[in-house]
Motif scaffolding. Structure first.
Motif, PDB file in Angstrom:
ATOM      1  N   LEU A  12      55.326  23.056 -23.786  1.00  0.00           N
ATOM      2  CA  LEU A  12      55.267  23.972 -24.926  1.00  0.00           C
ATOM      3  C   LEU A  12      56.641  24.128 -25.560  1.00  0.00           C
ATOM      4  N   ALA A  13      57.668  24.256 -24.742  1.00  0.00           N
ATOM      5  CA  ALA A  13      59.027  24.382 -25.263  1.00  0.00           C
ATOM      6  C   ALA A  13      59.418  23.150 -26.072  1.00  0.00           C
ATOM      7  N   ILE A  14      59.058  21.975 -25.583  1.00  0.00           N
ATOM      8  CA  ILE A  14      59.376  20.729 -26.303  1.00  0.00           C
ATOM      9  C   ILE A  14      58.625  20.674 -27.626  1.00  0.00           C
ATOM     10  N   GLU A  15      57.347  21.058 -27.623  1.00  0.00           N
ATOM     11  CA  GLU A  15      56.567  21.082 -28.867  1.00  0.00           C
ATOM     12  C   GLU A  15      57.192  22.028 -29.886  1.00  0.00           C
ATOM     13  N   LEU A  16      57.618  23.205 -29.420  1.00  0.00           N
ATOM     14  CA  LEU A  16      58.256  24.163 -30.320  1.00  0.00           C
ATOM     15  C   LEU A  16      59.559  23.612 -30.885  1.00  0.00           C
ATOM     16  N   MET A  17      60.326  22.937 -30.051  1.00  0.00           N
ATOM     17  CA  MET A  17      61.585  22.351 -30.510  1.00  0.00           C
ATOM     18  C   MET A  17      61.330  21.274 -31.560  1.00  0.00           C
ATOM     19  N   LEU A  18      60.324  20.447 -31.322  1.00  0.00           N
ATOM     20  CA  LEU A  18      59.999  19.402 -32.295  1.00  0.00           C
ATOM     21  C   LEU A  18      59.503  20.011 -33.606  1.00  0.00           C
ATOM     22  N   MET A  19      58.661  21.034 -33.490  1.00  0.00           N
ATOM     23  CA  MET A  19      58.100  21.672 -34.676  1.00  0.00           C
ATOM     24  C   MET A  19      59.181  22.346 -35.520  1.00  0.00           C
ATOM     25  N   SER A  20      60.140  22.976 -34.867  1.00  0.00           N
ATOM     26  CA  SER A  20      61.166  23.720 -35.595  1.00  0.00           C
ATOM     27  C   SER A  20      62.399  22.881 -35.922  1.00  0.00           C
ATOM     28  N   ASP A  27      66.385  28.700 -29.529  1.00  0.00           N
ATOM     29  CA  ASP A  27      66.435  28.709 -30.995  1.00  0.00           C
ATOM     30  C   ASP A  27      65.048  28.433 -31.586  1.00  0.00           C
ATOM     31  N   ALA A  28      64.316  27.529 -30.971  1.00  0.00           N
ATOM     32  CA  ALA A  28      62.984  27.183 -31.467  1.00  0.00           C
ATOM     33  C   ALA A  28      62.052  28.386 -31.413  1.00  0.00           C
ATOM     34  N   VAL A  29      62.030  29.077 -30.288  1.00  0.00           N
ATOM     35  CA  VAL A  29      61.162  30.243 -30.138  1.00  0.00           C
ATOM     36  C   VAL A  29      61.583  31.333 -31.119  1.00  0.00           C
ATOM     37  N   GLN A  30      62.882  31.534 -31.275  1.00  0.00           N
ATOM     38  CA  GLN A  30      63.362  32.562 -32.196  1.00  0.00           C
ATOM     39  C   GLN A  30      62.969  32.244 -33.635  1.00  0.00           C
ATOM     40  N   LEU A  31      63.146  31.017 -34.061  1.00  0.00           N
ATOM     41  CA  LEU A  31      62.787  30.638 -35.430  1.00  0.00           C
ATOM     42  C   LEU A  31      61.290  30.779 -35.689  1.00  0.00           C
ATOM     43  N   ILE A  32      60.488  30.339 -34.743  1.00  0.00           N
ATOM     44  CA  ILE A  32      59.038  30.405 -34.928  1.00  0.00           C
ATOM     45  C   ILE A  32      58.559  31.849 -34.906  1.00  0.00           C
ATOM     46  N   ALA A  33      59.128  32.685 -34.050  1.00  0.00           N
ATOM     47  CA  ALA A  33      58.750  34.097 -34.023  1.00  0.00           C
ATOM     48  C   ALA A  33      59.135  34.786 -35.329  1.00  0.00           C
ATOM     49  N   LEU A  34      60.330  34.511 -35.831  1.00  0.00           N
ATOM     50  CA  LEU A  34      60.758  35.109 -37.104  1.00  0.00           C
ATOM     51  C   LEU A  34      59.876  34.650 -38.256  1.00  0.00           C
ATOM     52  N   ASP A  35      59.503  33.380 -38.252  1.00  0.00           N
ATOM     53  CA  ASP A  35      58.618  32.861 -39.297  1.00  0.00           C
ATOM     54  C   ASP A  35      57.245  33.521 -39.227  1.00  0.00           C
ATOM     55  N   TYR A  36      56.738  33.696 -38.024  1.00  0.00           N
ATOM     56  CA  TYR A  36      55.439  34.332 -37.828  1.00  0.00           C
ATOM     57  C   TYR A  36      55.459  35.759 -38.374  1.00  0.00           C
ATOM     58  N   LEU A  37      56.507  36.510 -38.061  1.00  0.00           N
ATOM     59  CA  LEU A  37      56.609  37.886 -38.547  1.00  0.00           C
ATOM     60  C   LEU A  37      56.752  37.942 -40.062  1.00  0.00           C
ATOM     61  N   ALA A  38      57.553  37.053 -40.625  1.00  0.00           N
ATOM     62  CA  ALA A  38      57.728  37.025 -42.078  1.00  0.00           C
ATOM     63  C   ALA A  38      56.420  36.667 -42.777  1.00  0.00           C
ATOM     64  N   ARG A  39      55.675  35.746 -42.218  1.00  0.00           N
ATOM     65  CA  ARG A  39      54.386  35.356 -42.797  1.00  0.00           C
ATOM     66  C   ARG A  39      53.419  36.536 -42.784  1.00  0.00           C
ATOM     67  N   GLY A  40      53.418  37.299 -41.717  1.00  0.00           N
ATOM     68  CA  GLY A  40      52.561  38.477 -41.645  1.00  0.00           C
ATOM     69  C   GLY A  40      52.929  39.508 -42.693  1.00  0.00           C
ATOM     70  N   ARG A  41      54.220  39.710 -42.905  1.00  0.00           N
ATOM     71  CA  ARG A  41      54.656  40.661 -43.932  1.00  0.00           C
ATOM     72  C   ARG A  41      54.274  40.188 -45.325  1.00  0.00           C
ATOM     73  N   ARG A  42      54.404  38.889 -45.578  1.00  0.00           N
ATOM     74  CA  ARG A  42      54.025  38.363 -46.893  1.00  0.00           C
ATOM     75  C   ARG A  42      52.534  38.539 -47.121  1.00  0.00           C
ATOM     76  N   THR A  43      51.729  38.316 -46.084  1.00  0.00           N
ATOM     77  CA  THR A  43      50.283  38.466 -46.210  1.00  0.00           C
ATOM     78  C   THR A  43      49.923  39.914 -46.505  1.00  0.00           C
TER      79      THR A  43
END
Length: 67
Positions: A12-20, A27-43
């Motif tokens: 899972l960590a490797i997938e997150l690193m590749l995705m981000s 850094d990967a988990v932090q970026l994806i978590a921040l993106d998830y929260l920002a997307r929720g606020r935009r919605t």
């Protein structure tokens, strides 16, 4: 800011690193978590929340207005 340690499956960590596009699992988990929260606020900003449903609903005719 306080730090939290979380254990993740290595795959899972490797997938997150590749995705981000990062080289660090943290850094990967932090970026994806921040993106998830920002997307929720935009919605919420776009669609509103449950409290907005009453404000935007069509007014229903009252008993005296029905034919």
């Amino acid at each position: 800011m306080a730090k939290v340690t979380i254990s993740l499956d290595a795959d899972l960590a490797i997938e997150l690193m590749l995705m981000s596009g990062t080289k660090s699992p943290q850094d990967a988990v932090q970026l994806i978590a921040l993106d998830y929260l920002a997307r929720g606020r935009r919605t919420e900003a776009r669609t509103g929340d449950a409290r907005d449903a009453r404000r935007t609903a069509e007014p229903r005719p009252g008993p005296s207005e029905q034919g």
